[in-house]
Design an enzyme around this catalytic site. Structure first.
Site, PDB file in Angstrom:
ATOM      1  N   ASN A   9      51.959   0.236  72.647  1.00 28.66           N
ATOM      2  CA  ASN A   9      50.915   0.079  73.656  1.00 28.66           C
ATOM      3  C   ASN A   9      51.544  -0.661  74.836  1.00 28.66           C
ATOM      4  OD1 ASN A   9      48.727  -0.534  75.233  1.00 28.66           O
ATOM      5  ND2 ASN A   9      47.690  -1.829  73.717  1.00 28.66           N
ATOM      6  N   LYS A  11      50.368  -1.280  77.658  1.00 29.59           N
ATOM      7  CA  LYS A  11      49.391  -2.031  78.459  1.00 29.59           C
ATOM      8  C   LYS A  11      49.643  -1.785  79.956  1.00 29.59           C
ATOM      9  CE  LYS A  11      48.822  -5.137  74.590  1.00 29.59           C
ATOM     10  NZ  LYS A  11      48.515  -6.450  74.067  1.00 29.59           N
ATOM     11  N   HIS A  95      40.347  -1.679  71.885  1.00 29.36           N
ATOM     12  CA  HIS A  95      41.333  -2.772  71.898  1.00 29.36           C
ATOM     13  C   HIS A  95      40.625  -4.079  72.246  1.00 29.36           C
ATOM     14  CE1 HIS A  95      44.758  -5.243  72.912  1.00 29.36           C
ATOM     15  NE2 HIS A  95      45.511  -4.383  72.254  1.00 29.36           N
ATOM     16  N   GLU A  97      41.435  -6.426  74.119  1.00 31.52           N
ATOM     17  CA  GLU A  97      41.438  -6.751  75.551  1.00 31.52           C
ATOM     18  C   GLU A  97      40.307  -6.013  76.259  1.00 31.52           C
ATOM     19  OE1 GLU A  97      45.564  -5.811  76.177  1.00 31.52           O
ATOM     20  OE2 GLU A  97      46.108  -7.540  74.947  1.00 31.52           O
ATOM     21  N   GLU A 167      44.141  -5.608  64.467  1.00 30.30           N
ATOM     22  CA  GLU A 167      44.836  -6.496  65.406  1.00 30.30           C
ATOM     23  C   GLU A 167      44.071  -7.823  65.506  1.00 30.30           C
ATOM     24  OE1 GLU A 167      47.422  -3.945  68.261  1.00 30.30           O
ATOM     25  OE2 GLU A 167      45.491  -4.316  69.205  1.00 30.30           O
ATOM     26  N   GLY A 173      49.978 -11.014  71.555  1.00 35.54           N
ATOM     27  CA  GLY A 173      50.686 -11.590  72.699  1.00 35.54           C
ATOM     28  C   GLY A 173      50.943 -13.077  72.587  1.00 35.54           C
ATOM     29  N   SER A 213      51.872  -9.404  67.784  1.00 36.51           N
ATOM     30  CA  SER A 213      53.196 -10.055  67.712  1.00 36.51           C
ATOM     31  C   SER A 213      54.078  -9.455  66.621  1.00 36.51           C
ATOM     32  CB  SER A 213      53.053 -11.568  67.537  1.00 36.51           C
ATOM     33  OG  SER A 213      52.398 -12.118  68.671  1.00 36.51           O
TER      34      SER A 213
END
Ligand code: 13P
Length: 250
Positions: A9, A11, A95, A97, A167, A173, A213
């Protein structure tokens, strides 16, 4: 046997030249990978060009998001059908985010899943708890609710086309990976929820990826667990060598 998948991904990273270069590096190194489905999810703008550049490659393409609407006056949005028509076969949906910065609810995510499937895209459905939810010991409940409200409206036939990515938000991240035990425990739980709602066969055939991560150093330990079928990789997917090391970590 369910599919092993390593998906990158990207991003909102990389200008076109940088993106093309990374793609070529991954394409070259990807020739050494067998038995693993490699998927790259670049910014949607690049998909059409990437499709051409990936000619004769087994690497598949996905988008990072799609609209919950089919078409029409939704300025700035991208429809699942458009993504498909540019050559992608996957789309990431839900996701964290998107859930947090763009206020995507389980109900919106359910609509996006429907659009993706109607366009013949395989959704990569993301779920995962916040740190506070894990600390309150609510992580199983939260993930189960995300699955039930965002995904389990699908029938037995459609759910077969879905990839699930667990996730944990606190691992994305941050450099803090879930331990292999924490990840395996949640993946086994997701598979059990799938079995209880659908069938044993559906649960056994569904690829469940870990994201958060995941990198070249920890992928092997994570992927050695029975219910972890690969990874959805953020930061480490932006370096060809790391991404390919992860793909060879089964
Ligand atoms: P990182 O690998 O950078 O933690 O990101 C994971 C992710 O969000 C993949 O979708």
């Amino acid at each position: 046997m369910r599919k092993k998948i390593v998906a990158g991904n990207w991003k909102m990273n990389l200008q076109l030249d940088e993106a093309k270069q990374l793609l070529q590096e991954i394409k070259a190194l990807g020739k050494n990978v067998s038995d693993v489905n490699l998927i790259i999810n670049p910014p949607a703008l690049y998909i059409s060009l990437f499709k051409e550049l990936l000619e004769n490659s087994v690497i598949a393409l996905g988008a990072q998001n799609c609209s919950e609407h089919e078409s029409g006056a939704y300025t700035g949005e991208i429809a699942a059908q458009m993504i498909k028509s540019c050559g992608a076969n996957y789309v990431i949906v839900g996701h964290s985010e998107r859930r947090s910065y763009y206020h995507e609810t389980n109900a919106i995510i359910a609509e996006k899943i429907n659009r993706a499937l109607a366009a013949n895209l395989s959704p990569i459905f993301c779920c995962g708890e916040l740190l506070s939810e894990r600390e309150e010991n609510n992580h199983f409940k939260v993930v189960e609710q995300q699955l039930k409200e965002g995904l389990f409206h699908l029938n037995e036939k459609d759910i077969k086309n879905v990839v699930i990515a667990y996730e944990p938000v606190w691992a994305i991240g941050t450099g803090v990976t879930a331990t292999a035990e924490q990840a395996q425990e949640m993946h086994a739980f997701i598979r059990k929820v799938l079995k209880d709602f659908y069938t044993e066969a559906t649960a056994q055939n569904c690829s469940i990826l870990y994201g958060g991560s995941c990198n070249a150093s920890n992928a092997k330990e994570l992927f050695s667990n029975p219910d972890i079928d690969g990874g959805l990789i953020g930061g480490a997917s932006l370096k060809a060598a790391d991404f390919l090391t992860i793909a060879q970590s089964f």
